[in-house]
Design a protein around this motif. Structure first.
Motif, PDB file in Angstrom:
ATOM      1  N   GLN A   1      -3.064  12.610   0.693  1.00 55.41           N
ATOM      2  CA  GLN A   1      -1.464  12.914   0.860  1.00 55.41           C
ATOM      3  C   GLN A   1      -1.320  13.132   2.319  1.00 55.41           C
ATOM      4  O   GLN A   1      -0.470  12.325   3.318  1.00 55.41           O
ATOM      5  CB  GLN A   1      -1.107  12.508  -0.183  1.00 55.41           C
ATOM      6  N   ARG A   2      -1.396  14.466   2.497  1.00 56.35           N
ATOM      7  CA  ARG A   2      -0.782  15.110   4.065  1.00 56.35           C
ATOM      8  C   ARG A   2      -1.601  14.286   5.386  1.00 56.35           C
ATOM      9  O   ARG A   2      -1.331  14.226   5.980  1.00 56.35           O
ATOM     10  CB  ARG A   2      -1.438  16.458   3.997  1.00 56.35           C
ATOM     11  N   GLU A   3      -3.354  13.845   5.154  1.00 57.46           N
ATOM     12  CA  GLU A   3      -3.578  13.393   5.942  1.00 57.46           C
ATOM     13  C   GLU A   3      -3.350  11.338   6.677  1.00 57.46           C
ATOM     14  O   GLU A   3      -2.689  11.810   7.201  1.00 57.46           O
ATOM     15  CB  GLU A   3      -5.755  13.285   6.047  1.00 57.46           C
ATOM     16  N   LEU A   4      -2.685  10.911   5.634  1.00 59.98           N
ATOM     17  CA  LEU A   4      -3.139   9.928   5.227  1.00 59.98           C
ATOM     18  C   LEU A   4      -1.235   9.771   5.660  1.00 59.98           C
ATOM     19  O   LEU A   4      -1.415   8.186   4.795  1.00 59.98           O
ATOM     20  CB  LEU A   4      -3.221   9.071   4.979  1.00 59.98           C
TER      21      LEU A   4
ATOM     22  N   TRP B   1     -12.470   2.320  -5.595  1.00 60.67           N
ATOM     23  CA  TRP B   1     -11.957   1.437  -5.984  1.00 60.67           C
ATOM     24  C   TRP B   1     -12.182   1.015  -7.720  1.00 60.67           C
ATOM     25  O   TRP B   1     -12.149   1.344  -8.443  1.00 60.67           O
ATOM     26  CB  TRP B   1     -11.032   0.991  -5.523  1.00 60.67           C
ATOM     27  N   ASP B   2     -14.148   0.672  -7.383  1.00 64.22           N
ATOM     28  CA  ASP B   2     -13.904   0.048  -8.610  1.00 64.22           C
ATOM     29  C   ASP B   2     -15.338   1.053  -9.209  1.00 64.22           C
ATOM     30  O   ASP B   2     -15.605   0.464 -10.440  1.00 64.22           O
ATOM     31  CB  ASP B   2     -15.320  -0.791  -8.066  1.00 64.22           C
ATOM     32  N   GLN B   3     -14.831   2.616  -8.869  1.00 62.71           N
ATOM     33  CA  GLN B   3     -15.790   3.571  -9.554  1.00 62.71           C
ATOM     34  C   GLN B   3     -17.085   3.685  -9.801  1.00 62.71           C
ATOM     35  O   GLN B   3     -17.558   3.730 -10.387  1.00 62.71           O
ATOM     36  CB  GLN B   3     -15.065   3.164 -11.186  1.00 62.71           C
TER      37      GLN B   3
ATOM     38  N   GLY C   1       0.920  -0.865  -0.655  1.00 60.03           N
ATOM     39  CA  GLY C   1       0.145  -0.338   0.113  1.00 60.03           C
ATOM     40  C   GLY C   1       1.106   1.372   0.221  1.00 60.03           C
ATOM     41  O   GLY C   1       0.399   3.071  -0.337  1.00 60.03           O
ATOM     42  N   GLU C   2       1.885   1.130   0.161  1.00 55.13           N
ATOM     43  CA  GLU C   2       2.986   2.281   0.614  1.00 55.13           C
ATOM     44  C   GLU C   2       4.143   2.576  -0.084  1.00 55.13           C
ATOM     45  O   GLU C   2       4.036   3.444  -0.693  1.00 55.13           O
ATOM     46  CB  GLU C   2       3.204   2.829   1.944  1.00 55.13           C
ATOM     47  N   LEU C   3       4.581   1.453  -0.267  1.00 53.14           N
ATOM     48  CA  LEU C   3       6.177   1.210  -0.191  1.00 53.14           C
ATOM     49  C   LEU C   3       7.067   2.106  -2.508  1.00 53.14           C
ATOM     50  O   LEU C   3       7.825   2.529  -2.839  1.00 53.14           O
ATOM     51  CB  LEU C   3       6.481   0.183  -0.286  1.00 53.14           C
ATOM     52  N   ARG C   4       5.933   1.067  -2.887  1.00 54.95           N
ATOM     53  CA  ARG C   4       5.940   2.027  -3.962  1.00 54.95           C
ATOM     54  C   ARG C   4       5.445   3.501  -4.301  1.00 54.95           C
ATOM     55  O   ARG C   4       5.941   3.855  -5.634  1.00 54.95           O
ATOM     56  CB  ARG C   4       5.281   1.167  -5.107  1.00 54.95           C
TER      57      ARG C   4
ATOM     58  N   TRP D   1      -0.113   4.349  -2.179  1.00 54.17           N
ATOM     59  CA  TRP D   1       0.198   3.404  -4.077  1.00 54.17           C
ATOM     60  C   TRP D   1      -0.516   3.478  -4.047  1.00 54.17           C
ATOM     61  O   TRP D   1      -1.372   3.503  -5.228  1.00 54.17           O
ATOM     62  CB  TRP D   1       1.000   1.953  -3.770  1.00 54.17           C
ATOM     63  N   PHE D   2      -2.165   2.871  -3.573  1.00 51.32           N
ATOM     64  CA  PHE D   2      -3.943   2.567  -3.842  1.00 51.32           C
ATOM     65  C   PHE D   2      -4.298   3.447  -4.219  1.00 51.32           C
ATOM     66  O   PHE D   2      -5.036   3.768  -5.420  1.00 51.32           O
ATOM     67  CB  PHE D   2      -4.527   1.683  -2.755  1.00 51.32           C
ATOM     68  N   ASP D   3      -3.951   4.577  -3.524  1.00 54.54           N
ATOM     69  CA  ASP D   3      -4.243   5.933  -4.501  1.00 54.54           C
ATOM     70  C   ASP D   3      -3.789   6.169  -5.702  1.00 54.54           C
ATOM     71  O   ASP D   3      -4.750   6.816  -6.190  1.00 54.54           O
ATOM     72  CB  ASP D   3      -4.658   7.974  -3.593  1.00 54.54           C
ATOM     73  N   LEU D   4      -2.304   6.536  -5.953  1.00 55.04           N
ATOM     74  CA  LEU D   4      -1.770   6.931  -7.055  1.00 55.04           C
ATOM     75  C   LEU D   4      -2.838   6.023  -7.973  1.00 55.04           C
ATOM     76  O   LEU D   4      -2.666   6.246  -9.327  1.00 55.04           O
ATOM     77  CB  LEU D   4      -0.422   6.919  -7.119  1.00 55.04           C
ATOM     78  N   MET D   5      -3.200   4.302  -7.117  1.00 54.72           N
ATOM     79  CA  MET D   5      -3.550   3.788  -8.778  1.00 54.72           C
ATOM     80  C   MET D   5      -4.579   4.023  -9.312  1.00 54.72           C
ATOM     81  O   MET D   5      -5.062   3.181 -10.886  1.00 54.72           O
ATOM     82  CB  MET D   5      -3.247   2.220  -7.863  1.00 54.72           C
ATOM     83  N   ARG D   6      -5.776   4.105  -8.735  1.00 56.59           N
ATOM     84  CA  ARG D   6      -6.814   4.433  -9.079  1.00 56.59           C
ATOM     85  C   ARG D   6      -7.048   5.735 -10.077  1.00 56.59           C
ATOM     86  O   ARG D   6      -7.446   5.523 -10.699  1.00 56.59           O
ATOM     87  CB  ARG D   6      -7.813   5.078  -7.357  1.00 56.59           C
TER      88      ARG D   6
END
Length: 518
Positions: free
Chosen positions: A442-445, A227-229, A62-65, A452-457
């Motif tokens: 990004q600031r809050e979480l 995620w599923d829009q 969820g975060e590293l990439r 990474w999942f935010d960017l994937m969406r």
């Protein structure tokens, strides 16, 4: 898949994290006699989620990439773990990477499957065990299973969808991957069952935050819909959580200590429970830091601490900046030292205090000697999920005003000295509004396993990696790294070589077909 064998010992309350010891198939059949035995299996599923291998995967996947994290000194005891992290950070991922292994997640899933299969039999042997109690426990089991599959589908896109327990050697363990659509539908079905049957109150704060309540079900389902829009469904499901007046944002001055230092705060929805006498959060200690080692293996990416890509002090225009004096930039990480490293304080520390001397205010950081809980969902996350869904719908002025109201709720908590709230007039296009929500998330979480999942969406909405690459490319040290992420399939992880060799029904994820395993 290994056969699940259980023997539960030392049960005194729902708070016990239970030992799991090997027994025979006969014991497995004879085990399911009482309500307490059935509940013990659900508790064991929670316990398995907190184990090191699952914690590592939740954080890595969820975060590293993302753009949030870089490494400063990887000192893990196992060179395979160290190499795995390094290669992911270097965009050099192959099927032998240890973080491609998914067995620990499937172990949790198997506990849930086993409960769902066997627990109804207890109705026949324990007259105090009612259908109502069974449904409530099954809501927890189905939600835990859904959470595991949600991590898997976001990370690998297609995985085996196994809904029956591994009970004996006669079963077929050569199971092919299921399409993403089938997995998401199964997750949603589980959570719809849980919506109807989940408890709202376990009678004790630690259980209300550490076990699946109706609010946790809805937070997870909203995340799945996002995620599923399915944006309308996301908004509606977020509203179910936001309507609970028992959930409140903690005031700015106490936010860090209450939410991350002490844990189980009034804004928490679901967090994995750790303690020094039971299960310790060793992954946060190693990667983020602790009192005995204040610099963990991972740190904030240098370009995010300040500059044009930082969400703190972000220039909307020449005259307008966001988050110029944001508490979160002080609470979540330490400003770069003489070595240029911005070390992580979130989860590593217990409290930050401010002192003023000679007119200069500075921060003092108190690190924790114990280990933190790991927050899966909290109220501000759900607020910003709703904001993201509304920004994507962008149907009318009411949607846009609601986005700004939600963003301002979390923003102004951490920017109490801001002269005014963020103004919709400064974000007058859909793209500007969507970007604002992404920055606020990004600031809050930051460092919570979400980015990474935010960017994937973001990439999935346009079926392009371009927007994602804009954020992460500053981490790269060569053009080759960026070129590897120009293909959508490369955003997912490869299936482990070990899994491919053990299960002949599996095929490798498309991008990695010809990737060397060396």
């Amino acid at each position: 898949m290994a056969i699940l064998v259980l023997s539960m010992v030392g049960i005194s309350s729902c708070n016990d994290w239970l030992d799991i010891k090997p027994e025979s198939e006969l014991i497995l059949d004879e085990y399911w006699q009482t309500e307490s035995q059935a509940e013990a299996v659900v508790i064991s599923a929670y316990r398995k989620l907190t184990e090191v291998e699952n914690m590592r995967r939740m954080m890595v996947w969820g975060e590293l990439r993302s753009d949030n994290l870089s490494s400063q000194s990887l000192t893990l005891p196992d060179e395979n773990l160290t190499a795995g992290l390094s290669k992911i950070l270097d965009v050099d991922i192959n099927p032998n990477n240890i973080y491609c292994q998914w067995g620990s997640m499937y172990t949790v899933i198997n506990y849930c499957n086993t409960f769902i299969y066997y627990a109804p039999k207890v109705l026949e042997t324990d007259k105090n065990f009612t259908q109502y109690k069974l449904n409530a426990l099954e809501a927890e089991a189905r939600s835990i299973r859904a959470l595991c599959y949600f991590y898997l589908v976001r990370t690998f896109k297609e995985v085996p969808l196994i809904m029956q327990p591994s009970i004996d050697d006669s079963q077929n363990y050569k199971i092919a991957k299921s399409p993403e659509r089938n997995i998401l539908d199964a997750i949603i079905d589980d959570l719809k069952f849980a919506q109807k049957n989940a408890r709202t109150d376990f009678g004790k704060t630690q259980f209300n935050k550490g076990r699946i309540t109706l609010n946790a079900v809805n937070a997870l389902l909203a995340d799945v819909y996002l995620w599923d829009q399915q944006y309308n469904n996301c908004v509606e499901t977020c509203n179910r959580v936001l309507s609970d007046k028992e959930l409140e944002l903690v005031d700015a001055e106490m936010m860090y200590y209450e939410v991350f230092g002490k844990g189980n705060s009034k804004e928490s929805i679901f967090e994995l429970q750790f303690d020094e006498l039971g299960v310790k959060n060793e992954v946060c200690k190693a990667w983020y830091g602790t009192s005995s080692r204040r610099n963990g293996d991972l740190c904030l990416s240098t370009f995010l601490a300040s500059g044009t890509q930082s969400p703190f002090g972000y220039a909307v225009s020449q005259s307008i900046k966001e988050s110029s004096d944001d508490f979160r930039a002080k609470d979540y990480f330490l400003a770069a030292s003489e070595t240029g490293i911005s070390s992580i304080f979130k989860y590593a520390g217990i409290q930050r205090a401010e002192i003023t001397s000679s007119g200069i205010t500075s921060s003092i950081y108190f690190y924790r000697s114990n280990t933190p809980n790991w927050i899966v969902y909290r109220l501000s996350d759900v607020m910003l999920m709703k904001a993201e869904a509304l920004a994507e719908l962008n149907r009318d002025d009411q949607d846009r005003n609601n986005v700004m109201s939600l963003v301002n709720t979390t923003y102004l908590r951490s920017n109490p000295n801001s002269a005014d709230s963020l103004k919709l007039a400064n974000y007058d296009t859909p793209n500007l509004l969507q970007s604002l929500v992404l920055r606020e998330r990004q600031r809050e979480l930051l460092f919570e396993g979400k980015r990474w999942f935010d960017l994937m969406r973001l990439a999935r909405r346009t079926n392009s990696t371009a927007a994602l690459l804009y954020f992460v490319s500053s981490k790269f040290t060569s053009a080759t790294q960026g070129s590897k992420m120009t293909i959508m399939d490369a955003l997912y992880m490869p299936i482990s070589q070990n899994e491919l060799e053990a299960n002949s029904a599996l095929v490798q994820n498309p991008y990695y077909d010809n990737i060397s395993t060396k």
